[in-house]
Design a protein around this motif. Structure first.
Motif, PDB file in Angstrom:
ATOM      1  N   HIS A  10       0.831  -1.614  -0.018  1.00  0.00           N
ATOM      2  CA  HIS A  10       0.006  -0.151  -0.217  1.00  0.00           C
ATOM      3  C   HIS A  10       0.857   1.622  -0.315  1.00  0.00           C
ATOM      4  O   HIS A  10       1.405   1.202   0.893  1.00  0.00           O
ATOM      5  CB  HIS A  10      -0.907   0.253   1.889  1.00  0.00           C
ATOM      6  CG  HIS A  10      -1.902  -0.916   1.587  1.00  0.00           C
ATOM      7  ND1 HIS A  10      -2.095  -1.947   2.462  1.00  0.00           N
ATOM      8  CD2 HIS A  10      -2.534  -1.658  -0.056  1.00  0.00           C
ATOM      9  CE1 HIS A  10      -3.801  -3.562   1.635  1.00  0.00           C
ATOM     10  NE2 HIS A  10      -3.114  -2.861   1.262  1.00  0.00           N
ATOM     11  N   ARG A  48      -3.059   4.579  -1.445  1.00  0.00           N
ATOM     12  CA  ARG A  48      -3.337   3.336  -0.987  1.00  0.00           C
ATOM     13  C   ARG A  48      -2.887   2.444  -1.380  1.00  0.00           C
ATOM     14  O   ARG A  48      -2.140   1.356  -2.336  1.00  0.00           O
ATOM     15  CB  ARG A  48      -4.539   3.114  -0.513  1.00  0.00           C
ATOM     16  CG  ARG A  48      -4.410   1.287   0.181  1.00  0.00           C
ATOM     17  CD  ARG A  48      -5.996   1.205   0.972  1.00  0.00           C
ATOM     18  NE  ARG A  48      -6.219   0.015   1.131  1.00  0.00           N
ATOM     19  CZ  ARG A  48      -6.010  -0.430   2.230  1.00  0.00           C
ATOM     20  NH1 ARG A  48      -4.877   0.100   2.795  1.00  0.00           N
ATOM     21  NH2 ARG A  48      -6.106  -2.000   2.430  1.00  0.00           N
ATOM     22  N   HIS A  88       3.392  -3.509   6.343  1.00  0.00           N
ATOM     23  CA  HIS A  88       2.492  -2.504   6.713  1.00  0.00           C
ATOM     24  C   HIS A  88       1.463  -1.071   7.619  1.00  0.00           C
ATOM     25  O   HIS A  88       2.847  -2.459   8.658  1.00  0.00           O
ATOM     26  CB  HIS A  88       0.668  -3.528   6.340  1.00  0.00           C
ATOM     27  CG  HIS A  88       0.821  -3.799   4.860  1.00  0.00           C
ATOM     28  ND1 HIS A  88      -0.376  -3.582   4.160  1.00  0.00           N
ATOM     29  CD2 HIS A  88       1.561  -5.448   4.403  1.00  0.00           C
ATOM     30  CE1 HIS A  88       0.078  -4.648   3.274  1.00  0.00           C
ATOM     31  NE2 HIS A  88       0.470  -5.539   3.589  1.00  0.00           N
ATOM     32  N   SER A  89       1.595  -0.559   7.168  1.00  0.00           N
ATOM     33  CA  SER A  89       1.077   0.072   8.805  1.00  0.00           C
ATOM     34  C   SER A  89      -0.541   0.416   8.934  1.00  0.00           C
ATOM     35  O   SER A  89      -1.246  -0.203   8.171  1.00  0.00           O
ATOM     36  CB  SER A  89       1.680   1.583   8.301  1.00  0.00           C
ATOM     37  OG  SER A  89       0.909   1.584   7.668  1.00  0.00           O
TER      38      SER A  89
HETATM   39 ZN   LIG Z   1      -1.783  -2.310   4.115  1.00  0.00          ZN
END
Ligand SMILES: [Zn+2]
Length: 266
Positions: A10, A48, A88-89
């Protein structure tokens, strides 16, 4: 042993870039590790995704959306690695979570080396996520991009795992000091237009059958069955609140373990 460290699946989740910087400083990145920036275009635009969510675009399509084409071209790299770590965050209040789409003995062993408080087994929509294309795919969701604790814990977990994979005897495979909660996601929780999550709802905190969990200020949505909310948040998804999960005992986990990928070179 080839370990692929994947960042920016993302484009607006840039924690992975900071984690990779720290791993470099710690000399964790060696000849057995490769770093991949999955969605460069989305990273540049700080979004994203450009056309479709890359983490819902696998196995990909050479004639499809930008991300479906990307997924198609990334797929051989992802499936060739022995282990894929996807960083990811999250803007939800989900902390310290590892997400997998397959539960195999080796996957569990590696997660125990990483030592998260929570393990989320995504047992829905598998096949469209990046990690689902990997022999062993492990996604990190430890907090927000700007949170020092999330950056530090993600870095530490990856460092432990890489050292363990390069020299299995050097680190314990079992992290006894922390109990790991294991959640099996079985459904998403659809968000009707205009509804928000009640403040009483927290990720990993069981919602009982009949309990309200969302409102549009006039009406409430009540739980049809008891469930654990996972990745619930107002800033995460528009069309759903998050996901519904069961909590699994270790016995239940052992029952649903799938075999490891063949030709695994260890
Ligand atoms: Zn993500």
């Amino acid at each position: 042993m080839q370990i692929l460290i994947n960042v920016c699946t993302h484009g607006d989740e840039q924690i992975g870039l900071q984690v990779v910087e720290r791993l470099k400083q710690l000399d964790v990145l060696t000849s057995s590790t490769t770093v991949l920036v999955a969605n460069e275009a989305a990273l540049k635009a700080d979004v994203r995704f450009i056309e479709t969510d890359l983490n819902r675009s696998f196995p990909g399509d050479p004639g499809g959306s930008l991300e479906e084409q990307l997924a198609h071209s990334l797929r051989p790299t992802i499936s060739a690695a022995d282990v894929v770590l996807d960083i990811h965050s999250t803007k939800s209040d989900l902390k310290d979570a590892i997400i997998v789409t397959k539960l195999t003995p080796k996957t569990l062993e590696y997660i125990q080396v990483i030592g998260p408080r929570n393990l989320i087994f995504m047992n829905i929509g598998t096949g469209t996520a990046l990690i689902s294309q990997a022999k062993i795919g492990i996604a990190f969701e430890y907090g927000q991009d700007t949170e020092e604790s999330a950056i530090a814990a993600t870095t530490e977990g990856i460092e432990r795992l890489v050292r363990h994979l390069e020299q299995p005897q050097s680190t314990p495979t079992q992290n006894d000091t922390r109990m790991m909660n294991i959640f099996e996601v079985y459904s998403d929780a659809k968000r009707p237009e205009g509804y928000t999550i009640l403040p009483s709802v927290h990720n990993y905190m069981r919602i009982e059958k009949g309990e309200p969990y969302a409102t549009n200020d006039t009406d409430y949505i009540f739980a049809e069955e008891a469930f654990y909310p996972i990745l619930f948040g107002e800033k995460t998804y528009k069309t759903y609140f998050g996901f519904k999960a069961h909590k699994l005992s270790l016995e239940e986990v052992n029952k649903i373990l799938q075999p490891d990928a063949e030709k695994f070179d260890r």
